[in-house]
Design an enzyme around this catalytic site. Structure first.
Site: not given
Ligand code: CAA
Length: 283
Positions: A119, A140, A152, A190
């Site tokens: 990352s 990424h 990315e 990031n």
């Molecule tokens: N694996 C697979 N599917 C998942 C999951 C997981 N770990 N978590 C959630 N889902 C799916 C769920 O099954 C659900 O799908 P359906 O409704 O179609 O069945 C869908 O995603 C939505 O989930 P929820 O209803 O439980 O919850 P939500 O609507 O709040 O979504 C989320 C969860 C997708 C995580 C959303 O909150 C989100 O987009 N959050 C931001 C995530 C983000 O910013 N990620 C980047 C982080 S930074 C990074 O990764 C880079 C780094 O280097 C640090």
């Protein structure tokens, strides 16, 4: 450069997600880790995700079984002898990554691409320990991998256009959108996300508002799916601190200094969701 067989190194949250999306797209996948219990945990997660897809009518039982049958387990990097690409998703630590890349460089076929899901660590520095820096690239993925659309793709100093193109095509075949980025600290995701999270932590530290208010502002006012403090807990506060240190050191600007409150939480072992407590408390 036709990619068919993939080794994913690291069966944690990112590695198992990458293995799942590759298998879903029809690739033959070897999921590698150093302990059977890590492989078991990763495969359980994949099976659970696919099970949810079946429940929701997005996949059939047959499709689920077919996807799972494309994933084989491996405890030995020597299983990479006939793969077309290795995607490393091990611990975020330069020494660990360089030692994996040295090892895999000696095993993987000459044509194989060596990709890292880092990352924030420099791709060029990882590539430098191999005999094929032109075939080393950053890939990424975002967490949760099965849901997030972005990959990315980071070019190291020596990465060739041919290798970039092959990885770009593979990313598209996974149903993801590739974005091309050059090798600078934190890349794009990031470099922008973490200072935003760090600023939210400063706002809490300085008493500007409560954690709930800070998260609500960004959720309801900017349509972010999660507020920055909830997202920090989701990413892991140790990871957030680690990335801020890389930005601070790599870009040399005091605007990237990690918030003292972030340091304090990490020192306390309050690492977010994974430790049961971060800015919020989890069951
Ligand atoms: N694996 C697979 N599917 C998942 C999951 C997981 N770990 N978590 C959630 N889902 C799916 C769920 O099954 C659900 O799908 P359906 O409704 O179609 O069945 C869908 O995603 C939505 O989930 P929820 O209803 O439980 O919850 P939500 O609507 O709040 O979504 C989320 C969860 C997708 C995580 C959303 O909150 C989100 O987009 N959050 C931001 C995530 C983000 O910013 N990620 C980047 C982080 S930074 C990074 O990764 C880079 C780094 O280097 C640090």
């Amino acid at each position: 450069m036709a990619i068919q067989k993939v080794m994913v190194i690291g069966a944690g949250q990112m590695g198992s997600g990458i293995a799942q999306v590759c298998a879903q797209a029809g690739y033959e996948v070897i999921l590698n880790d150093i302990k059977q219990e890590f492989l078991d945990r990763g495969l359980n997660g994949i099976t659970k995700n696919l099970g949810r897809d079946v429940e929701k009518g997005r996949k059939t039982e047959e499709e689920k079984s077919l996807i799972l049958s494309r994933i084989t387990q491996s405890l030995e990097t020597k299983d990479a002898f006939d793969v077309d690409i290795v995607i490393e998703a091990a611990t975020e630590n330069m020494d660990i990554k360089q030692s994996i890349f040295r090892e895999i460089d000696a095993i993987a076929p000459m044509h194989a691409i060596l990709a890292t899901n880092t990352s924030s660590l420099p791709i060029t520095e990882i590539a430098a320990v191999t005999e094929r820096p032109e075939q080393v690239i950053g890939m990424h993925f975002m967490n949760p991998v099965p849901v997030m659309k972005l990959v990315e793709i980071i070019r190291g100093l020596a990465t060739t256009d041919e290798v970039y193109k092959a990885v770009e095509e593979m990313t598209t075949s996974l149903g993801k959108t590739p974005v091309e980025v050059n090798d600078f600290p934190g890349f794009i995701s990031n470099r922008i996300l973490l200072p935003m999270i760090n600023e939210a932590i400063y706002a809490l530290y300085e008493g500007v508002a409560t954690k709930e208010a800070i998260d609500d502002v960004m959720k309801l006012g900017m349509n972010h799916p999660m507020g920055p403090l909830t997202l920090a807990d989701f990413i892991g506060l140790d990871t957030c601190l680690y990335i801020m240190e890389i930005l601070h050191e790599g870009l040399g600007d005091s605007k990237y200094r990690p918030c003292p409150l972030l340091r304090k939480y990490v020192a306390a072992g309050w690492l977010g969701r994974k430790s049961g407590r971060g800015f919020y408390v989890y069951d």
